[in-house]
Scaffold this motif. Structure first.
Motif, short mmCIF file in Angstrom:
data_model
loop_
_atom_site.label_atom_id
_atom_site.label_comp_id
_atom_site.label_asym_id
_atom_site.label_seq_id
_atom_site.Cartn_x
_atom_site.Cartn_y
_atom_site.Cartn_z
N ARG A 98 0.81 -1.20 0.00
CA ARG A 98 0.00 0.00 0.00
C ARG A 98 0.85 1.26 0.00
N GLY A 99 1.90 1.25 0.78
CA GLY A 99 2.77 2.41 0.84
C GLY A 99 3.86 2.37 -0.22
N GLN A 100 3.74 1.44 -1.16
CA GLN A 100 4.77 1.30 -2.21
C GLN A 100 6.14 1.05 -1.61
N HIS A 101 6.19 0.35 -0.49
CA HIS A 101 7.50 0.05 0.09
C HIS A 101 8.17 -1.09 -0.66
N GLN A 102 7.39 -1.80 -1.44
CA GLN A 102 8.00 -2.82 -2.28
C GLN A 102 7.37 -2.77 -3.66
N ALA A 103 8.15 -3.16 -4.67
CA ALA A 103 7.68 -3.12 -6.05
C ALA A 103 8.19 -4.37 -6.76
#
Ligand SMILES: Nc1ncnc2c1ncn2[C@@H]1O[C@H](COP(=O)(O)OP(=O)(O)O)[C@@H](O)[C@H]1O
Ligand SMILES: [Mg+2]
Length: 259
Positions: free
Chosen positions: A78-83
């Motif tokens: 959700r927080g774009q901490h992983q992609a």
């Protein structure tokens, strides 16, 4: 780079994944720490490399065991901490530049910063001259580079890459490897798969060797390439481990266990 860690360490505890009645990931435990460079997953076709990445990204759930991200049960999506960049990337029906800028916009990055980081990411991927072109008109290799540039632009804490340079020519492969090095240099943890052992040697800080869904060996890359302990890994490095060999002469035990 976010100072606050939101997704690492990523831990797998006795993970098992079934495809129908067939286990495809078995008794899998490992841990990935923040900022620990590049972990490269290698192993024969069908070993479970892509499935392992999808588990790590929370795209599929294990049938047994569990995964944890920074001690919690939610992946840092959700927080774009992983992609994650899939082998066949999905791009928006927008320009090349807008594909990157949009990924930053939904993360709340200011318009000015969107422009700056998009320009930088496209330059790094060798795509600056195509910035205003519709992304879908790019060649397959260019689309792969764009997907990687887009994923990197958001500065994730964890970047998962499935065969990031499959089907790329040597120059494009070079660009992809530069982006990966830049990402790890700036503190992003990279977990990637490759079928290219030369690439694994160039990029890996750590190697995970998979065979038929099992983690057979994990260790520092230099040590692994000097001489893996596992006999299957030795055979794989010699180019002798054939994925289609049902009853491997290198692993009679394995063949019995896995049936
Ligand atoms: N959706 C699926 N349904 C059934 N079997 C699958 C599915 N996805 C992968 N598999 C099987 O799981 C095994 C591991 O697949 P994969 O992770 O794609 O291997 P690779 O190491 O080549 O990336 C293979 O035997 C593959 O056929
Ligand atoms: Mg794969």
């Amino acid at each position: 780079m976010n100072a606050q860690r939101k997704t690492l360490p990523l831990e797998l505890h006795d993970v098992r994944l079934m495809a129908g009645d067939k286990p495809v990931i078995k008794d899998f435990s490992c841990r990935f720490d923040a900022g620990a460079g590049c972990s490269v997953i290698i192993g024969p076709n069908g070993a479970g490399k892509s499935l392992l990445l999808k588990l790590c990204h929370g795209l599929i759930q294990p049938d047994q065991g569990r995964l944890s991200w920074a001690g919690g049960t939610d992946p840092g999506l959700r927080g774009q901490h992983q992609a994650m960049v899939l082998q066949r990337p999905v791009l928006l029906r927008r320009s090349v530049h807008a594909n990157v800028a949009y990924a930053l916009k939904i993360k709340g990055v200011t318009a000015e910063e969107q422009r700056r980081r998009s320009d930088e990411a496209l330059a790094l991927a060798g795509l600056s001259r195509y910035a205003q072109r519709p992304a879908r008109l790019l060649s397959f290799g260019e689309q792969q580079r764009l997907a990687l540039a887009r994923a990197w632009a958001v500065r994730p804490e964890l970047l998962l890459l499935d065969e990031p340079s499959a089907n790329l020519d040597p120059a494009a492969t070079h660009l992809v490897e530069d982006i990966i090095r830049e990402a790890t240099a700036q503190g992003t943890k990279v977990i990637m798969t490759t079928h290219d052992l030369h690439q694994a040697r160039r990029l890996a800080d750590e190697i995970l060797f998979l065979h038929r869904g099992r983690l057979k060996e994990q260790g520092p890359a230099a040590q692994f390439f000097e001489g893996p302990k596992n006999d299957l890994a030795q055979a794989f490095l010699r180019g002798e481990l054939l994925w289609w060999r049902r009853r491997s002469i290198y692993a009679p035990d394995e063949a019995r266990k896995d049936g």
